[in-house]
Enzyme design. Structure first.
Site, PDB file in Angstrom:
ATOM      1  N   ASP A   3       2.671 -42.441 -26.855  1.00 20.38           N
ATOM      2  CA  ASP A   3       1.921 -42.876 -25.669  1.00 20.38           C
ATOM      3  C   ASP A   3       2.804 -42.851 -24.424  1.00 20.38           C
ATOM      4  OD1 ASP A   3      -0.682 -43.515 -26.939  1.00 20.38           O
ATOM      5  OD2 ASP A   3       0.541 -44.953 -28.045  1.00 20.38           O
TER       6      ASP A   3
ATOM      7  N   ASP B 170      -0.824 -43.862 -19.582  1.00 23.19           N
ATOM      8  CA  ASP B 170      -1.765 -43.394 -20.599  1.00 23.19           C
ATOM      9  C   ASP B 170      -2.422 -44.644 -21.178  1.00 23.19           C
ATOM     10  OD1 ASP B 170      -3.161 -41.907 -22.493  1.00 23.19           O
ATOM     11  OD2 ASP B 170      -1.495 -41.945 -23.915  1.00 23.19           O
TER      12      ASP B 170
ATOM     13  N   GLU C 199      -4.135 -41.084 -16.789  1.00 30.02           N
ATOM     14  CA  GLU C 199      -4.946 -40.128 -17.541  1.00 30.02           C
ATOM     15  C   GLU C 199      -6.393 -40.605 -17.554  1.00 30.02           C
ATOM     16  OE1 GLU C 199      -3.596 -37.476 -21.004  1.00 30.02           O
ATOM     17  OE2 GLU C 199      -4.432 -39.262 -21.951  1.00 30.02           O
TER      18      GLU C 199
END
Length: 156
Positions: free
Chosen positions: A139, A7, A67
């Site tokens: 995260d 991420d 992502e």
């Protein structure tokens, strides 16, 4: 197979590693790579690259799931995110990993069942899917979710 979920963010990039054996998914490790907001942009990017390279070297994943960019109203924030994503994508490619990218809504749908799920719902489902896992932060949780999303999509 070991999957590295990422991420990306300039301030705090989450990472999570899972092992997939048949239909079983197990947690290996997770963490967050934080950069100093007061440091110059190039120095922050170098720190991100170095830390990610260490994760890849330590755990030898076979592939990475990242992502996709979430575009927000602040162009400066979007640009900083793009810099971090570039470093992450380059680091994975340099490490010999196959990289697949997933939209945030698809990740949420894969974990919770709906693309509009809240972060808390995703984190709660991670507790079900990876019982006993101590997650380093939000995260890292997102990164684990991206890795699980990739594991699920590989099977299709």
């Amino acid at each position: 197979m070991i999957i590295l979920g990422l991420d990306p963010s300039l301030s705090c990039t989450g990472w999570g590693l899972i092992r997939v054996e048949g239909s079983r998914i197990s947690h290996i490790a997770n963490g967050q790579i934080k950069t100093d907001a007061k440091a110059a942009l190039p120095d922050r990017l170098v720190h991100l690259d170095t830390a990610l390279a260490a994760v890849i070297a330590d755990h030898a994943p076979k592939c990475a799931a990242v992502e996709e960019v979430f575009v927000n109203d602040n162009p400066q924030s979007t640009l900083k995110l793009a810099h971090a994503r570039g470093v992450v994508l380059l680091g994975c490619a340099r490490g010999g990993l196959t990289v697949t990218q997933y939209a945030p809504r698809l990740v949420k749908k894969a974990i919770v069942g709906t693309g509009g799920a809240a972060k808390g719902q995703v984190q709660a489902m991670l507790g079900v899917l990876l019982p006993g896992t101590k997650v380093a932060g939000p995260d890292a949780a997102d990164a684990l979710a991206v890795a699980i999303c990739h594991a699920n999509h590989r099977r299709r």
